[in-house]
Design a protein around this motif. Structure first.
Motif, PDB file in Angstrom:
ATOM      1  N   GLN A 125       0.812  -1.219   0.000  1.00 41.35           N
ATOM      2  CA  GLN A 125       0.000   0.000   0.000  1.00 41.35           C
ATOM      3  C   GLN A 125       0.848   1.274   0.000  1.00 41.35           C
ATOM      4  O   GLN A 125       0.531   2.243  -0.683  1.00 41.35           O
ATOM      5  CB  GLN A 125      -0.920  -0.017   1.231  1.00 41.35           C
ATOM      6  CG  GLN A 125      -1.973   1.064   1.224  1.00 41.35           C
ATOM      7  CD  GLN A 125      -2.883   0.995   2.435  1.00 41.35           C
ATOM      8  OE1 GLN A 125      -2.503   0.468   3.468  1.00 41.35           O
ATOM      9  NE2 GLN A 125      -4.075   1.516   2.308  1.00 41.35           N
ATOM     10  N   LYS A 126       1.941   1.260   0.750  1.00 38.93           N
ATOM     11  CA  LYS A 126       2.750   2.479   0.870  1.00 38.93           C
ATOM     12  C   LYS A 126       3.566   2.769  -0.385  1.00 38.93           C
ATOM     13  O   LYS A 126       4.113   3.850  -0.525  1.00 38.93           O
ATOM     14  CB  LYS A 126       3.688   2.378   2.084  1.00 38.93           C
ATOM     15  CG  LYS A 126       2.929   2.426   3.398  1.00 38.93           C
ATOM     16  CD  LYS A 126       3.814   2.804   4.551  1.00 38.93           C
ATOM     17  CE  LYS A 126       4.468   1.598   5.175  1.00 38.93           C
ATOM     18  NZ  LYS A 126       5.167   1.930   6.429  1.00 38.93           N
ATOM     19  N   GLY A 158      -2.297   5.669  -2.162  1.00 41.76           N
ATOM     20  CA  GLY A 158      -2.671   4.592  -1.255  1.00 41.76           C
ATOM     21  C   GLY A 158      -2.015   4.778   0.094  1.00 41.76           C
ATOM     22  O   GLY A 158      -0.800   4.706   0.198  1.00 41.76           O
ATOM     23  N   TYR A 159      -2.789   5.057   1.129  1.00 44.85           N
ATOM     24  CA  TYR A 159      -2.257   5.153   2.480  1.00 44.85           C
ATOM     25  C   TYR A 159      -3.409   5.004   3.453  1.00 44.85           C
ATOM     26  O   TYR A 159      -4.582   5.086   3.068  1.00 44.85           O
ATOM     27  CB  TYR A 159      -1.502   6.467   2.697  1.00 44.85           C
ATOM     28  CG  TYR A 159      -0.375   6.318   3.686  1.00 44.85           C
ATOM     29  CD1 TYR A 159      -0.415   6.966   4.916  1.00 44.85           C
ATOM     30  CD2 TYR A 159       0.719   5.497   3.427  1.00 44.85           C
ATOM     31  CE1 TYR A 159       0.604   6.820   5.850  1.00 44.85           C
ATOM     32  CE2 TYR A 159       1.743   5.341   4.341  1.00 44.85           C
ATOM     33  CZ  TYR A 159       1.668   6.004   5.557  1.00 44.85           C
ATOM     34  OH  TYR A 159       2.663   5.856   6.475  1.00 44.85           O
ATOM     35  N   HIS A 160      -3.092   4.780   4.709  1.00 43.91           N
ATOM     36  CA  HIS A 160      -4.138   4.552   5.713  1.00 43.91           C
ATOM     37  C   HIS A 160      -4.526   5.855   6.387  1.00 43.91           C
ATOM     38  O   HIS A 160      -3.808   6.855   6.307  1.00 43.91           O
ATOM     39  CB  HIS A 160      -3.646   3.556   6.762  1.00 43.91           C
ATOM     40  CG  HIS A 160      -2.354   3.974   7.390  1.00 43.91           C
ATOM     41  ND1 HIS A 160      -2.282   4.967   8.338  1.00 43.91           N
ATOM     42  CD2 HIS A 160      -1.088   3.569   7.173  1.00 43.91           C
ATOM     43  CE1 HIS A 160      -1.025   5.129   8.697  1.00 43.91           C
ATOM     44  NE2 HIS A 160      -0.267   4.290   7.993  1.00 43.91           N
ATOM     45  N   LYS A 161      -5.659   5.839   7.061  1.00 45.75           N
ATOM     46  CA  LYS A 161      -6.076   7.043   7.779  1.00 45.75           C
ATOM     47  C   LYS A 161      -5.320   7.146   9.105  1.00 45.75           C
ATOM     48  O   LYS A 161      -4.759   6.153   9.588  1.00 45.75           O
ATOM     49  CB  LYS A 161      -7.587   7.029   8.009  1.00 45.75           C
ATOM     50  CG  LYS A 161      -8.088   5.919   8.901  1.00 45.75           C
ATOM     51  CD  LYS A 161      -9.613   5.927   8.978  1.00 45.75           C
ATOM     52  CE  LYS A 161     -10.091   4.794   9.863  1.00 45.75           C
ATOM     53  NZ  LYS A 161     -11.432   4.381   9.594  1.00 45.75           N
ATOM     54  N   PHE A 182      -5.014   4.386  12.103  1.00 43.89           N
ATOM     55  CA  PHE A 182      -5.342   3.040  11.604  1.00 43.89           C
ATOM     56  C   PHE A 182      -4.239   2.080  11.999  1.00 43.89           C
ATOM     57  O   PHE A 182      -3.057   2.376  11.848  1.00 43.89           O
ATOM     58  CB  PHE A 182      -5.500   3.068  10.086  1.00 43.89           C
ATOM     59  CG  PHE A 182      -5.951   1.765   9.507  1.00 43.89           C
ATOM     60  CD1 PHE A 182      -7.221   1.270   9.767  1.00 43.89           C
ATOM     61  CD2 PHE A 182      -5.106   1.015   8.702  1.00 43.89           C
ATOM     62  CE1 PHE A 182      -7.643   0.061   9.228  1.00 43.89           C
ATOM     63  CE2 PHE A 182      -5.520  -0.199   8.164  1.00 43.89           C
ATOM     64  CZ  PHE A 182      -6.794  -0.673   8.436  1.00 43.89           C
ATOM     65  N   GLU A 183      -4.617   0.923  12.542  1.00 43.17           N
ATOM     66  CA  GLU A 183      -3.645  -0.048  13.032  1.00 43.17           C
ATOM     67  C   GLU A 183      -3.769  -1.381  12.302  1.00 43.17           C
ATOM     68  O   GLU A 183      -3.679  -2.445  12.906  1.00 43.17           O
ATOM     69  CB  GLU A 183      -3.825  -0.244  14.542  1.00 43.17           C
ATOM     70  CG  GLU A 183      -3.571   1.011  15.346  1.00 43.17           C
ATOM     71  CD  GLU A 183      -3.736   0.806  16.833  1.00 43.17           C
ATOM     72  OE1 GLU A 183      -3.643  -0.351  17.303  1.00 43.17           O
ATOM     73  OE2 GLU A 183      -3.949   1.805  17.538  1.00 43.17           O
ATOM     74  N   GLY A 184      -4.024  -1.314  11.009  1.00 38.15           N
ATOM     75  CA  GLY A 184      -4.064  -2.530  10.201  1.00 38.15           C
ATOM     76  C   GLY A 184      -5.273  -3.397  10.485  1.00 38.15           C
ATOM     77  O   GLY A 184      -5.246  -4.602  10.282  1.00 38.15           O
ATOM     78  N   GLY A 185      -6.345  -2.846  10.967  1.00 38.51           N
ATOM     79  CA  GLY A 185      -7.559  -3.611  11.244  1.00 38.51           C
ATOM     80  C   GLY A 185      -7.704  -3.959  12.707  1.00 38.51           C
ATOM     81  O   GLY A 185      -8.801  -4.298  13.170  1.00 38.51           O
ATOM     82  N   GLN A 186      -6.607  -3.908  13.458  1.00 42.18           N
ATOM     83  CA  GLN A 186      -6.691  -4.109  14.912  1.00 42.18           C
ATOM     84  C   GLN A 186      -7.514  -2.965  15.506  1.00 42.18           C
ATOM     85  O   GLN A 186      -7.484  -1.862  14.977  1.00 42.18           O
ATOM     86  CB  GLN A 186      -5.270  -4.097  15.482  1.00 42.18           C
ATOM     87  CG  GLN A 186      -5.187  -4.089  16.993  1.00 42.18           C
ATOM     88  CD  GLN A 186      -3.748  -4.138  17.462  1.00 42.18           C
ATOM     89  OE1 GLN A 186      -3.061  -5.116  17.232  1.00 42.18           O
ATOM     90  NE2 GLN A 186      -3.289  -3.078  18.087  1.00 42.18           N
ATOM     91  N   PRO A 226      -8.315   0.136  17.139  1.00 38.86           N
ATOM     92  CA  PRO A 226      -7.387   1.233  17.426  1.00 38.86           C
ATOM     93  C   PRO A 226      -7.369   1.634  18.905  1.00 38.86           C
ATOM     94  O   PRO A 226      -8.351   1.430  19.621  1.00 38.86           O
ATOM     95  CB  PRO A 226      -7.908   2.397  16.582  1.00 38.86           C
ATOM     96  CG  PRO A 226      -9.045   1.889  15.802  1.00 38.86           C
ATOM     97  CD  PRO A 226      -9.384   0.526  16.247  1.00 38.86           C
TER      98      PRO A 226
END
Length: 143
Positions: A38-39, A44-47, A50-54, A56
């Motif tokens: 993604q990086k 493409g980047y996370h908000k 965001f902890e990869g779906g874990q 937060p």
């Protein structure tokens, strides 16, 4: 000194990093982004947080209490501060000019901390029961 000889301070300006300009630059091919993922992709980047779906951190921890938005409009003043002010009549404007309360303050209350020996007349200012007794004992009044 002349206008055409003025230069910025040494080390204050740095040339911007030009990526993807060939092997010799050291930032060619993947341009410092590594391989895949993604990086590495444009846009493409996370908000934030965001902890990869874990779940937060801000959602894992319990929430307690609250902070009043009215707090900035309320202020307190002590008997000691009133004594130091040394004015016979005290109102909200006088306190603001003396710098004892903030500019946003709309409600001011006198609290019983310290001693009061001078006679003070309060206009449009509240007081706790103890502070009221101390003001009246010194010969002052609260309107």
């Amino acid at each position: 000194m002349e206008l055409n000889s003025i230069k910025p301070a040494e080390g204050s300006k740095k040339p911007r990093r030009r990526v993807g300009r060939g092997i010799g630059s050291g930032l060619g091919k993947t341009a410092g982004r590594g391989h895949k993922g993604q990086k590495s992709r444009a846009g493409g980047y996370h908000k934030v947080g965001f902890e990869g779906g874990q779940m937060p951190l801000q959602r894992r921890l319990p929430k307690r209490g609250f902070k009043s938005h009215q707090q900035k409009f309320n202020a307190e003043i002590t008997l000691t501060a009133l004594e130091r002010l040394g004015a016979a009549e005290v109102d909200l404007l006088a306190l603001k000019q003396a710098g004892l309360v903030g500019e946003l303050a709309k409600n001011v209350k006198v609290i019983k901390r310290g001693e009061l020996t001078v006679k003070v007349a309060l206009q449009g200012i509240g007081a706790t029961a103890g502070a009221r007794a101390a003001i009246e004992a010194a010969g002052g009044s609260i309107a």
